[in-house]
Design a protein around this motif. Structure first.
Motif, PDB file in Angstrom:
ATOM      1  N   LYS A 198       1.672  10.710  -9.272  1.00 21.32           N
ATOM      2  CA  LYS A 198       0.568  11.529  -9.645  1.00 21.32           C
ATOM      3  C   LYS A 198      -0.296  12.754  -9.400  1.00 21.32           C
ATOM      4  N   GLN A 199       0.283  13.328  -8.256  1.00 21.19           N
ATOM      5  CA  GLN A 199       0.003  14.455  -8.088  1.00 21.19           C
ATOM      6  C   GLN A 199       1.089  15.574  -7.896  1.00 21.19           C
ATOM      7  N   SER A 200       1.627  15.140  -8.422  1.00 24.29           N
ATOM      8  CA  SER A 200       3.653  16.066  -8.570  1.00 24.29           C
ATOM      9  C   SER A 200       4.175  16.585  -7.244  1.00 24.29           C
ATOM     10  N   ARG A 201       3.458  15.287  -6.248  1.00 25.34           N
ATOM     11  CA  ARG A 201       4.586  16.234  -5.189  1.00 25.34           C
ATOM     12  C   ARG A 201       5.420  14.918  -4.943  1.00 25.34           C
ATOM     13  N   HIS A 202       6.512  15.065  -5.725  1.00 24.92           N
ATOM     14  CA  HIS A 202       7.635  13.564  -5.710  1.00 24.92           C
ATOM     15  C   HIS A 202       8.637  14.164  -4.141  1.00 24.92           C
ATOM     16  N   ASP A 203       8.530  14.867  -3.771  1.00 29.70           N
ATOM     17  CA  ASP A 203       9.518  14.586  -2.442  1.00 29.70           C
ATOM     18  C   ASP A 203       8.638  14.057  -1.329  1.00 29.70           C
ATOM     19  N   GLU A 204       7.076  14.021  -1.296  1.00 30.69           N
ATOM     20  CA  GLU A 204       6.625  13.290  -0.514  1.00 30.69           C
ATOM     21  C   GLU A 204       6.729  11.983  -0.700  1.00 30.69           C
ATOM     22  N   ALA A 205       6.515  11.467  -2.618  1.00 30.74           N
ATOM     23  CA  ALA A 205       6.781  10.083  -2.852  1.00 30.74           C
ATOM     24  C   ALA A 205       7.558   9.395  -2.405  1.00 30.74           C
TER      25      ALA A 205
ATOM     26  N   HIS B 282      11.057   5.088  -0.133  1.00 30.12           N
ATOM     27  CA  HIS B 282      12.105   5.166   0.790  1.00 30.12           C
ATOM     28  C   HIS B 282      12.129   4.202   2.018  1.00 30.12           C
ATOM     29  N   ASP B 283      11.101   4.428   3.064  1.00 32.07           N
ATOM     30  CA  ASP B 283      10.817   3.447   3.529  1.00 32.07           C
ATOM     31  C   ASP B 283      10.903   1.752   3.479  1.00 32.07           C
ATOM     32  N   VAL B 284       9.632   2.073   2.410  1.00 29.65           N
ATOM     33  CA  VAL B 284       9.757   0.386   1.737  1.00 29.65           C
ATOM     34  C   VAL B 284      11.229   0.032   1.595  1.00 29.65           C
ATOM     35  N   VAL B 285      11.648   0.472   0.601  1.00 33.33           N
ATOM     36  CA  VAL B 285      13.500   0.105   0.023  1.00 33.33           C
ATOM     37  C   VAL B 285      14.338  -0.250   1.395  1.00 33.33           C
ATOM     38  N   LEU B 286      14.580   0.474   2.147  1.00 38.20           N
ATOM     39  CA  LEU B 286      14.865   0.752   3.796  1.00 38.20           C
ATOM     40  C   LEU B 286      14.398  -0.304   4.453  1.00 38.20           C
ATOM     41  N   ARG B 287      12.746  -1.592   4.169  1.00 39.16           N
ATOM     42  CA  ARG B 287      12.861  -2.113   4.794  1.00 39.16           C
ATOM     43  C   ARG B 287      12.145  -1.437   5.809  1.00 39.16           C
ATOM     44  N   ARG B 288      11.541  -0.823   6.147  1.00 41.32           N
ATOM     45  CA  ARG B 288      10.799  -0.537   7.363  1.00 41.32           C
ATOM     46  C   ARG B 288       9.153  -0.730   7.594  1.00 41.32           C
ATOM     47  N   ILE B 289       8.592  -0.494   6.936  1.00 44.02           N
ATOM     48  CA  ILE B 289       7.432  -1.044   7.067  1.00 44.02           C
ATOM     49  C   ILE B 289       6.958  -2.865   6.752  1.00 44.02           C
ATOM     50  N   SER B 290       6.079  -2.772   7.544  1.00 46.50           N
ATOM     51  CA  SER B 290       5.744  -5.014   7.617  1.00 46.50           C
ATOM     52  C   SER B 290       5.530  -4.949   5.675  1.00 46.50           C
TER      53      SER B 290
ATOM     54  N   LEU C 153      11.034   4.999  -7.578  1.00 49.19           N
ATOM     55  CA  LEU C 153      11.957   5.571  -7.299  1.00 49.19           C
ATOM     56  C   LEU C 153      12.635   6.367  -8.499  1.00 49.19           C
ATOM     57  N   HIS C 154      13.174   5.319  -9.188  1.00 49.16           N
ATOM     58  CA  HIS C 154      13.776   4.941 -10.619  1.00 49.16           C
ATOM     59  C   HIS C 154      13.229   6.230 -11.396  1.00 49.16           C
ATOM     60  N   GLU C 155      11.998   6.134 -12.085  1.00 55.33           N
ATOM     61  CA  GLU C 155      11.242   7.063 -12.540  1.00 55.33           C
ATOM     62  C   GLU C 155      11.416   8.480 -12.100  1.00 55.33           C
ATOM     63  N   LEU C 156      11.467   8.465 -10.475  1.00 51.27           N
ATOM     64  CA  LEU C 156      11.216  10.061 -10.114  1.00 51.27           C
ATOM     65  C   LEU C 156      13.036  10.733 -10.735  1.00 51.27           C
TER      66      LEU C 156
ATOM     67  N   ARG D  68       0.932  -1.162  -0.016  1.00 47.93           N
ATOM     68  CA  ARG D  68       0.141  -0.097  -0.345  1.00 47.93           C
ATOM     69  C   ARG D  68       0.895   1.014  -0.050  1.00 47.93           C
ATOM     70  N   ALA D  69       2.048   1.294   0.955  1.00 48.23           N
ATOM     71  CA  ALA D  69       2.963   2.466   0.559  1.00 48.23           C
ATOM     72  C   ALA D  69       3.265   3.016  -0.993  1.00 48.23           C
ATOM     73  N   CYS D  70       3.598   1.565  -1.772  1.00 51.35           N
ATOM     74  CA  CYS D  70       4.316   2.093  -3.033  1.00 51.35           C
ATOM     75  C   CYS D  70       2.618   2.352  -3.617  1.00 51.35           C
TER      76      CYS D  70
END
Length: 299
Positions: free
Chosen positions: A207-214, A219-227, A242-245, A197-199
């Motif tokens: 999609k809302q052009s809020r790239h820093d928040e995205a 990054h929390d997912v990549v760093l495996r901080r989320i269940s 992230l690569h597309e960003l 769901r985080a993804c």
């Protein structure tokens, strides 16, 4: 004679044991009723079309209607007959027990998704949320027993609410209603964080052009901080987003677009935010926070 009789009895017993083992291995019930024949055709003979015929016969003869209707709808979905399955559930669910209604709703949501019936999917998901809020889900209990891949496990009201909100967020994404999707995704994550769901939330923010928040969410997912981030496929998806960003520059959305989306959110989440506020759930009063988010967006 006694020993001979004993041997025959033993042989007969062995035959019965083999017959019982057959039903266990193939996961089919014993007997010769229409429902049993349908399950044999489905699971043993691998003849889905004829199985559907016998599931119909089981429903018409009131033979295990709960199971027959659900199993037939599943087979129809596998045969790309989802529209027919939807109509069957709508027409015959009144013959099913109260306990079967929740699983029929879950099946309908999957069928709506397969058919691209997003509006119907959203309406049913909202109805399920309303049942949770009013304390009517799980037959009034805090948990229910679910089954997946033959294994039983317990599901809590919190987990079910988070799952439904996640599905609702994805449905809004299909309508390109990203502000509404963000609202329900964030609520789902506040109840029970989940990497997949985080993804989706990250994509919604992109999609809302809020790239820093995205980036922060992904990054929390990549760093495996989320269940759920122990799943390498989910992490790979976050990395891809992230690569597309990377080459994307900041873009500011027009202010008038935000206002129109806010109005749409208020309309679509009317059940959650308005009709339910006079009530308080006996177990999970999760919707008051959504009302706060609504007020923030409406400003």
């Amino acid at each position: 004679m006694a020993s001979s009789s004993k041997r025959r009895g033993g042989a007969g017993g062995g035959g019965a044991e083999k017959k019982d083992l057959f039903h266990v291995v193939h996961k089919v019930p014993a007997g010769d009723s229409p429902y049993v024949r349908a399950k044999h055709l489905q699971l043993v003979d691998k003849d889905p079309e004829t199985a559907i015929v016998w599931f119909w016969k089981a429903i018409n003869s009131r033979d295990k209607v709960d199971s027959a209707l659900k199993d037939m709808a599943v087979v129809m979905k596998q045969q790309d007959r989802a529209e027919e399955a939807i109509e069957a559930i709508r027409s015959f669910r009144h013959l099913c027990s109260r306990q079967a209604q929740e699983s029929l709703d879950n099946l309908l949501i999957d069928l709506y998704k397969k058919c691209g019936k997003v509006d119907e999917q959203i309406d049913l998901l909202k109805q399920k949320l309303k049942m949770i809020y009013l304390g009517e889900a799980f037959n009034g209990k805090a948990t229910k027993t679910a089954r997946s891949h033959g294994k039983k496990f317990q599901v809590s009201i919190q987990q079910e609410t988070s799952r439904i909100l996640g599905n609702l967020g994805w449905a809004y994404m299909q309508q390109s209603n990203y502000s509404a999707a963000e609202l329900v995704y964030r609520k789902a994550q506040s109840i029970e964080p989940d990497a997949n769901r985080a993804c989706n939330l990250g994509l919604c923010l992109i999609k809302q052009s809020r790239h820093d928040e995205a980036r922060q969410v992904l990054h929390d997912v990549v760093l495996r901080r989320i269940s759920g981030s122990e799943d390498d496929k989910v992490v790979a998806r976050a990395k891809q987003l992230l690569h597309e960003l990377e080459p994307v520059t900041h873009v500011t959305s027009p202010n008038n677009a935000g206002l129109s989306v806010s109005e749409e959110i208020m309309e679509r989440l009317d059940l959650v935010l308005n009709e339910w506020t006079p009530f308080r759930s006996r177990r999970l009063p999760v919707f008051e926070e959504i009302a706060t988010l609504r007020d923030q967006i409406a400003c």
